[in-house]
Design a protein around this motif. Structure first.
Motif, PDB file in Angstrom:
ATOM      1  N   PRO A  10       0.806  -0.988  -0.052  1.00  0.00           N
ATOM      2  CA  PRO A  10      -0.018   0.182  -0.073  1.00  0.00           C
ATOM      3  C   PRO A  10       0.778   1.078   0.117  1.00  0.00           C
ATOM      4  CG  PRO A  10      -0.903  -1.604   1.632  1.00  0.00           C
ATOM      5  CD  PRO A  10       0.498  -2.251   1.131  1.00  0.00           C
ATOM      6  N   GLU A  11       1.963   1.375   0.531  1.00  0.00           N
ATOM      7  CA  GLU A  11       2.813   2.376   0.686  1.00  0.00           C
ATOM      8  C   GLU A  11       3.404   2.907  -0.763  1.00  0.00           C
ATOM      9  OE1 GLU A  11       5.591  -1.196   1.214  1.00  0.00           O
ATOM     10  OE2 GLU A  11       3.410  -0.561   2.118  1.00  0.00           O
ATOM     11  N   ILE A  12       3.401   1.861  -1.525  1.00  0.00           N
ATOM     12  CA  ILE A  12       3.824   2.170  -2.961  1.00  0.00           C
ATOM     13  C   ILE A  12       2.840   2.758  -3.759  1.00  0.00           C
ATOM     14  CG2 ILE A  12       4.840   1.166  -5.175  1.00  0.00           C
ATOM     15  CD1 ILE A  12       6.357  -0.899  -3.432  1.00  0.00           C
ATOM     16  N   MET A  13       1.698   2.070  -3.440  1.00  0.00           N
ATOM     17  CA  MET A  13       0.358   2.670  -3.941  1.00  0.00           C
ATOM     18  C   MET A  13       0.092   4.449  -3.766  1.00  0.00           C
ATOM     19  SD  MET A  13      -1.404   0.705  -6.139  1.00  0.00           S
ATOM     20  CE  MET A  13      -2.857   1.471  -6.343  1.00  0.00           C
ATOM     21  N   VAL A  14       0.445   4.429  -2.431  1.00  0.00           N
ATOM     22  CA  VAL A  14       0.243   5.985  -2.183  1.00  0.00           C
ATOM     23  C   VAL A  14       1.153   6.566  -2.737  1.00  0.00           C
ATOM     24  CG1 VAL A  14       0.302   7.382  -0.186  1.00  0.00           C
ATOM     25  CG2 VAL A  14      -1.023   5.534   0.135  1.00  0.00           C
ATOM     26  N   GLU A  15       2.359   6.246  -3.022  1.00  0.00           N
ATOM     27  CA  GLU A  15       3.714   7.129  -3.662  1.00  0.00           C
ATOM     28  C   GLU A  15       3.482   7.293  -4.976  1.00  0.00           C
ATOM     29  OE1 GLU A  15       6.733   9.535  -3.870  1.00  0.00           O
ATOM     30  OE2 GLU A  15       5.545   9.216  -2.126  1.00  0.00           O
ATOM     31  N   LEU A  16       2.864   6.142  -5.655  1.00  0.00           N
ATOM     32  CA  LEU A  16       2.562   6.181  -6.888  1.00  0.00           C
ATOM     33  C   LEU A  16       1.428   7.288  -7.358  1.00  0.00           C
ATOM     34  CD1 LEU A  16       3.038   2.481  -8.188  1.00  0.00           C
ATOM     35  CD2 LEU A  16       4.284   4.282  -8.859  1.00  0.00           C
ATOM     36  N   GLU A  17       0.600   7.270  -6.506  1.00  0.00           N
ATOM     37  CA  GLU A  17      -0.614   8.421  -6.682  1.00  0.00           C
ATOM     38  C   GLU A  17      -0.304   9.616  -6.384  1.00  0.00           C
ATOM     39  OE1 GLU A  17      -3.572   6.783  -4.079  1.00  0.00           O
ATOM     40  OE2 GLU A  17      -4.100   4.967  -5.197  1.00  0.00           O
ATOM     41  N   ASN A  18       0.776   9.889  -5.616  1.00  0.00           N
ATOM     42  CA  ASN A  18       1.342  11.291  -5.395  1.00  0.00           C
ATOM     43  C   ASN A  18       2.180  11.513  -6.561  1.00  0.00           C
ATOM     44  OD1 ASN A  18       0.436  11.349  -2.777  1.00  0.00           O
ATOM     45  ND2 ASN A  18       2.310  10.616  -1.807  1.00  0.00           N
ATOM     46  N   VAL A  19       2.904  10.619  -7.328  1.00  0.00           N
ATOM     47  CA  VAL A  19       3.743  10.697  -8.485  1.00  0.00           C
ATOM     48  C   VAL A  19       2.584  11.310  -9.662  1.00  0.00           C
ATOM     49  CG1 VAL A  19       5.069   9.739 -10.099  1.00  0.00           C
ATOM     50  CG2 VAL A  19       5.473   9.445  -7.779  1.00  0.00           C
ATOM     51  N   VAL A  20       1.733  10.401  -9.670  1.00  0.00           N
ATOM     52  CA  VAL A  20       0.466  10.914 -10.638  1.00  0.00           C
ATOM     53  C   VAL A  20       0.015  12.169 -10.672  1.00  0.00           C
ATOM     54  CG1 VAL A  20      -1.694  10.148 -11.756  1.00  0.00           C
ATOM     55  CG2 VAL A  20       0.012   8.307 -11.267  1.00  0.00           C
ATOM     56  N   SER A  21      -0.022  12.528  -9.333  1.00  0.00           N
ATOM     57  CA  SER A  21      -0.523  13.972  -9.237  1.00  0.00           C
ATOM     58  C   SER A  21       0.322  14.985  -9.672  1.00  0.00           C
ATOM     59  CB  SER A  21      -0.875  14.302  -7.593  1.00  0.00           C
ATOM     60  OG  SER A  21      -2.052  13.632  -7.409  1.00  0.00           O
ATOM     61  N   LEU A  22       1.607  14.583  -9.370  1.00  0.00           N
ATOM     62  CA  LEU A  22       2.853  15.560  -9.897  1.00  0.00           C
ATOM     63  C   LEU A  22       2.820  15.691 -11.554  1.00  0.00           C
ATOM     64  CD1 LEU A  22       5.623  14.655  -7.485  1.00  0.00           C
ATOM     65  CD2 LEU A  22       4.487  16.910  -7.564  1.00  0.00           C
ATOM     66  N   ILE A  23       2.650  14.406 -11.799  1.00  0.00           N
ATOM     67  CA  ILE A  23       2.795  14.385 -13.449  1.00  0.00           C
ATOM     68  C   ILE A  23       1.375  15.224 -13.801  1.00  0.00           C
ATOM     69  CG2 ILE A  23       2.252  12.976 -15.264  1.00  0.00           C
ATOM     70  CD1 ILE A  23       3.584  10.624 -13.608  1.00  0.00           C
ATOM     71  N   ALA A  24       0.189  15.015 -13.436  1.00  0.00           N
ATOM     72  CA  ALA A  24      -0.806  15.819 -13.738  1.00  0.00           C
ATOM     73  C   ALA A  24      -0.798  17.479 -13.590  1.00  0.00           C
ATOM     74  CB  ALA A  24      -1.911  15.363 -12.974  1.00  0.00           C
ATOM     75  N   GLU A  25       0.140  17.752 -12.744  1.00  0.00           N
ATOM     76  CA  GLU A  25       0.398  19.296 -12.433  1.00  0.00           C
ATOM     77  C   GLU A  25       1.706  19.595 -13.495  1.00  0.00           C
ATOM     78  OE1 GLU A  25       1.329  19.513  -8.220  1.00  0.00           O
ATOM     79  OE2 GLU A  25      -0.647  18.792  -7.759  1.00  0.00           O
ATOM     80  N   GLY A  26       2.094  18.970 -14.205  1.00  0.00           N
ATOM     81  CA  GLY A  26       3.184  19.269 -15.162  1.00  0.00           C
ATOM     82  C   GLY A  26       4.548  19.191 -14.479  1.00  0.00           C
ATOM     83  N   ARG A  27       4.630  18.520 -13.271  1.00  0.00           N
ATOM     84  CA  ARG A  27       5.647  18.742 -12.245  1.00  0.00           C
ATOM     85  C   ARG A  27       6.964  17.269 -12.621  1.00  0.00           C
ATOM     86  NH1 ARG A  27       3.304  20.114  -6.705  1.00  0.00           N
ATOM     87  NH2 ARG A  27       5.381  19.666  -5.853  1.00  0.00           N
ATOM     88  N   PHE A  28       7.374  17.320 -14.171  1.00  0.00           N
ATOM     89  CA  PHE A  28       7.961  16.140 -14.457  1.00  0.00           C
ATOM     90  C   PHE A  28       8.965  15.928 -13.770  1.00  0.00           C
ATOM     91  CE2 PHE A  28       5.171  17.555 -18.048  1.00  0.00           C
ATOM     92  CZ  PHE A  28       4.201  16.452 -18.108  1.00  0.00           C
TER      93      PHE A  28
END
Length: 94
Positions: A10-28
């Motif tokens: 689950p901790e990886i899922m949470v971090e991946l969801e955080n990364v997806v949010s960064l991507i959506a914000e254009g913070r590549f």
């Protein structure tokens, strides 16, 4: 997209969801840095490898993306998304 191996951690899922949010914000760059660290810690996690390759593709880093796509395909050669991304990277390289 963020599902297979990560469901067991689950901790990886949470971090991946955080990364997806960064991507959506254009913070590549931030997404790439986090995914790079995650890939070192979880080298067998295809979700991480695939997402890292997508971030690199979006930044025009086609050779670097191919490295991670190929690592992902080494884990599962039947991943259609990885093959699609590989074809796109090769096409972009000419």
């Amino acid at each position: 997209m963020v599902a297979s191996v990560s469901l067991n951690k689950p901790e990886i899922m949470v971090e991946l969801e955080n990364v997806v949010s960064l991507i959506a914000e254009g913070r590549f760059a931030e997404a790439e840095a986090r995914l790079g660290t995650m890939a070192e810690e979880e080298p067998g996690n295809q979700d991480i490898l695939q997402l890292l390759s997508v971030v690199l593709l979006q930044q025009g880093e086609f050779n670097r993306a191919l490295f991670w796509i190929d690592r992902s395909l080494a884990l599962d050669d039947h991943n259609a998304g990885a093959h699609f991304n590989r074809a796109g990277a090769l096409y972009s390289l000419g």
